[in-house]
Write an enzyme that holds these catalytic residues in place. Structure first.
Site, mmCIF file in Angstrom:
data_model
loop_
_atom_site.group_PDB
_atom_site.id
_atom_site.type_symbol
_atom_site.label_atom_id
_atom_site.label_comp_id
_atom_site.label_asym_id
_atom_site.label_seq_id
_atom_site.Cartn_x
_atom_site.Cartn_y
_atom_site.Cartn_z
ATOM 1 N N GLY A 184 0.789 -1.232 0.000
ATOM 2 C CA GLY A 184 0.000 0.000 0.000
ATOM 3 C C GLY A 184 0.818 1.277 0.000
ATOM 4 N N SER A 185 2.046 1.205 -0.494
ATOM 5 C CA SER A 185 2.828 2.453 -0.525
ATOM 6 C C SER A 185 2.198 3.452 -1.510
ATOM 7 C CB SER A 185 4.304 2.185 -0.836
ATOM 8 O OG SER A 185 4.472 1.671 -2.126
ATOM 9 N N LEU B 186 -4.851 -7.248 -6.709
ATOM 10 C CA LEU B 186 -4.443 -8.403 -7.510
ATOM 11 C C LEU B 186 -5.568 -9.324 -7.975
ATOM 12 C CD1 LEU B 186 -1.091 -9.257 -5.710
ATOM 13 C CD2 LEU B 186 -1.543 -7.676 -7.582
ATOM 14 N N ILE C 186 -11.183 -7.827 -11.700
ATOM 15 C CA ILE C 186 -12.352 -6.992 -11.406
ATOM 16 C C ILE C 186 -13.564 -7.584 -12.132
ATOM 17 C CG2 ILE C 186 -13.334 -4.670 -11.670
ATOM 18 C CD1 ILE C 186 -11.069 -4.860 -9.615
ATOM 19 N N ASN D 293 -6.314 1.765 -12.888
ATOM 20 C CA ASN D 293 -5.302 0.838 -12.367
ATOM 21 C C ASN D 293 -3.914 1.353 -12.712
ATOM 22 O OD1 ASN D 293 -4.245 -1.689 -11.310
ATOM 23 N ND2 ASN D 293 -3.866 -2.311 -13.423
ATOM 24 N N HIS E 136 -0.110 -0.173 -13.513
ATOM 25 C CA HIS E 136 0.631 -1.405 -13.803
ATOM 26 C C HIS E 136 2.123 -1.062 -13.854
ATOM 27 C CE1 HIS E 136 1.027 -5.516 -15.152
ATOM 28 N NE2 HIS E 136 1.960 -5.081 -15.986
HETATM 29 C C1 GAR Z 1 2.880 -1.423 -7.539
HETATM 30 O O1 GAR Z 1 4.155 -1.415 -8.127
HETATM 31 C C2 GAR Z 1 1.807 -1.588 -8.603
HETATM 32 O O2 GAR Z 1 2.149 -0.980 -9.823
HETATM 33 C C3 GAR Z 1 1.745 -3.073 -8.736
HETATM 34 O O3 GAR Z 1 1.866 -3.574 -7.436
HETATM 35 C C4 GAR Z 1 2.708 -2.677 -6.690
HETATM 36 C C5 GAR Z 1 2.036 -2.393 -5.362
HETATM 37 O O4 GAR Z 1 2.896 -1.710 -4.500
HETATM 38 N N1 GAR Z 1 0.527 -3.484 -9.368
HETATM 39 C C6 GAR Z 1 0.434 -4.565 -10.152
HETATM 40 O O5 GAR Z 1 1.384 -5.311 -10.354
HETATM 41 C C7 GAR Z 1 -0.939 -4.809 -10.762
HETATM 42 N N2 GAR Z 1 -0.865 -5.752 -11.849
HETATM 43 P P1 GAR Z 1 2.316 -0.968 -3.223
HETATM 44 O O6 GAR Z 1 1.376 -1.943 -2.520
HETATM 45 O O7 GAR Z 1 3.495 -0.635 -2.360
HETATM 46 O O8 GAR Z 1 1.587 0.255 -3.702
#
Ligand code: GAR
Length: 185
Positions: free
Chosen positions: A12-13, A84, A87, A101, A103
């Site tokens: 969740g950063s 993840l 949807i 979203n 990516h």
């Molecule tokens: C992020 O890098 C985001 O782009 C990716 O997960 C990470 C979550 O980091 N999303 C995906 O891979 C979606 N397919 P976070 O929880 O620290 O924000």
């Protein structure tokens, strides 16, 4: 003022950056953070940031129960920040062109099922690519195939590990995602 809900499955950063950004925005505010993982660190962040938060199961997502909760909270936009699960149609129909979203790669490369988080950065490393980046897109019923709103790239050197690539990509995410969301509202 638009109400934003964030869905996240992990650390969740990005969610934290978005919450902080919208504390000073006239256009929107984060009204809730929801996760499909009970132990996701994003929930601790939500607690600390004093944002209402809850968890839901995959069946609550698929049955439309989550949609009801989002509608009760008068949510206008749904932001996926490291979320993840696929949807379902009921969520897309309830929020047409209002789900965004991020990516961690330059779509259409490295998209699709199983391509998330470190898996993406490992694939980029193994392919020997010299750039990676971020893609911010609207969500439709296909994984990672909705309309692209914004992309930014970053050079990768041969010495960069997947973790180094992840750090570079995260920097781009923090820099651009909140701002792009605001421009969509
Ligand atoms: C992020 O890098 C985001 O782009 C990716 O997960 C990470 C979550 O980091 N999303 C995906 O891979 C979606 N397919 P976070 O929880 O620290 O924000």
């Amino acid at each position: 003022m638009k109400n934003i809900a964030i869905l996240a499955s992990g650390s969740g950063s990005n969610a934290e950056e978005i919450v902080k950004y919208f504390k000073d925005s006239q256009k929107g505010k984060v009204v809730l953070i929801a996760s499909n993982k009970k132990d996701a660190f994003v929930l601790q962040r939500a607690e600390k940031l004093k944002i209402p938060h809850f968890t839901f199961t995959k069946s609550e997502l698929d049955s439309g129960k989550l949609v009801t909760k989002l509608q009760e909270a008068k949510v206008d936009w749904v932001v996926l920040a490291g979320f993840l699960l696929k949807i379902p149609a009921n969520l897309i129909q309830a929020f047409p062109d209002s789900i965004v979203n991020i990516h961690p790669a330059l779509l259409p490369k490295y998209g699709g099922k199983g391509m998330y988080g470190m898996h993406v950065h490992q694939a980029v490393r193994e392919a020997g690519d010299t750039v990676s980046g971020i893609t911010i897109h609207l969500v439709n019923e296909q994984y990672d195939e909705g309309k692209i709103i914004f992309q930014a790239a970053v050079p990768i050197s041969a010495e960069d590990s997947p973790e180094d690539i992840a750090a570079k990509v995260h920097s781009l995410e923090y820099k651009y995602f909140p701002n792009v969301i605001e421009s969509l509202l």
